[in-house]
Design a protein around this motif. Structure first.
Motif, PDB file in Angstrom:
ATOM      1  N   GLY A   6      42.466  43.163  28.223  1.00  0.00           N
ATOM      2  CA  GLY A   6      42.906  42.204  29.417  1.00  0.00           C
ATOM      3  C   GLY A   6      44.342  42.796  29.787  1.00  0.00           C
ATOM      4  O   GLY A   6      44.666  43.745  29.666  1.00  0.00           O
ATOM      5  N   PRO A   7      45.233  41.683  30.374  1.00  0.00           N
ATOM      6  CA  PRO A   7      44.796  40.367  30.739  1.00  0.00           C
ATOM      7  C   PRO A   7      43.754  40.272  31.671  1.00  0.00           C
ATOM      8  O   PRO A   7      43.853  41.231  32.527  1.00  0.00           O
ATOM      9  N   TRP A   8      43.361  39.254  31.719  1.00  0.00           N
ATOM     10  CA  TRP A   8      42.142  38.730  33.085  1.00  0.00           C
ATOM     11  C   TRP A   8      42.873  38.184  34.092  1.00  0.00           C
ATOM     12  O   TRP A   8      43.795  37.297  33.744  1.00  0.00           O
ATOM     13  N   GLY A   9      42.392  38.227  35.341  1.00  0.00           N
ATOM     14  CA  GLY A   9      42.982  37.680  36.331  1.00  0.00           C
ATOM     15  C   GLY A   9      41.984  37.564  37.476  1.00  0.00           C
ATOM     16  O   GLY A   9      40.804  37.727  37.261  1.00  0.00           O
ATOM     17  N   ILE A  10      42.229  36.954  38.479  1.00  0.00           N
ATOM     18  CA  ILE A  10      41.435  36.639  39.703  1.00  0.00           C
ATOM     19  C   ILE A  10      41.676  37.520  40.940  1.00  0.00           C
ATOM     20  O   ILE A  10      42.719  37.523  41.220  1.00  0.00           O
ATOM     21  N   THR A  11      40.653  38.195  41.333  1.00  0.00           N
ATOM     22  CA  THR A  11      41.045  39.270  42.612  1.00  0.00           C
ATOM     23  C   THR A  11      40.793  38.217  43.881  1.00  0.00           C
ATOM     24  O   THR A  11      40.228  37.072  43.869  1.00  0.00           O
ATOM     25  N   THR A  12      41.293  38.933  44.976  1.00  0.00           N
ATOM     26  CA  THR A  12      41.198  38.245  46.147  1.00  0.00           C
ATOM     27  C   THR A  12      39.783  38.061  46.657  1.00  0.00           C
ATOM     28  O   THR A  12      39.434  37.190  47.612  1.00  0.00           O
ATOM     29  N   ASN A  13      38.767  38.795  46.184  1.00  0.00           N
ATOM     30  CA  ASN A  13      37.494  38.671  46.234  1.00  0.00           C
ATOM     31  C   ASN A  13      36.561  37.613  45.433  1.00  0.00           C
ATOM     32  O   ASN A  13      35.417  37.619  45.228  1.00  0.00           O
ATOM     33  N   MET A  14      37.581  36.697  44.664  1.00  0.00           N
ATOM     34  CA  MET A  14      37.137  35.851  43.688  1.00  0.00           C
ATOM     35  C   MET A  14      36.184  36.473  42.550  1.00  0.00           C
ATOM     36  O   MET A  14      35.065  35.762  42.141  1.00  0.00           O
ATOM     37  N   ASP A  19      42.774  44.039  33.195  1.00  0.00           N
ATOM     38  CA  ASP A  19      43.616  44.982  33.522  1.00  0.00           C
ATOM     39  C   ASP A  19      43.558  46.315  32.351  1.00  0.00           C
ATOM     40  O   ASP A  19      44.542  46.993  32.262  1.00  0.00           O
ATOM     41  N   ASP A  20      42.675  45.900  31.516  1.00  0.00           N
ATOM     42  CA  ASP A  20      42.276  46.849  30.549  1.00  0.00           C
ATOM     43  C   ASP A  20      41.783  48.214  30.986  1.00  0.00           C
ATOM     44  O   ASP A  20      40.592  48.151  31.337  1.00  0.00           O
ATOM     45  N   PHE A  21      42.765  49.253  30.857  1.00  0.00           N
ATOM     46  CA  PHE A  21      42.398  50.415  31.914  1.00  0.00           C
ATOM     47  C   PHE A  21      40.979  51.019  31.258  1.00  0.00           C
ATOM     48  O   PHE A  21      40.219  51.715  31.855  1.00  0.00           O
ATOM     49  N   LEU A  22      40.940  51.003  29.806  1.00  0.00           N
ATOM     50  CA  LEU A  22      40.000  51.574  28.995  1.00  0.00           C
ATOM     51  C   LEU A  22      38.488  51.065  29.558  1.00  0.00           C
ATOM     52  O   LEU A  22      37.656  51.847  29.726  1.00  0.00           O
TER      53      LEU A  22
END
Length: 58
Positions: A6-14, A19-22
């Protein structure tokens, strides 16, 4: 077991996005929600759960 840092988030597309690039993971959440606010509450609950630190030995 695959761990996503992560960390996990919410995109503008819901969508939930890590954010874990792997792994570069994005999860689309779709369903019968009682409006945008209800869907956002659901997304936030999932985001919080995904951002919790994993329990050792589990």
């Amino acid at each position: 077991m695959i761990l996503d840092k992560g960390p996990w988030g919410i995109t503008t597309n819901m969508e939930l996005q890590s954010d874990d690039f792997l792994h570069d993971v994005r999860i689309k959440i779709d369903g019968d929600f009682d409006g945008l606010a209800d869907r956002l509450r659901y997304l936030n609950a999932l985001k919080e759960r995904l951002n919790e630190k994993p329990l050792k030995g589990k």
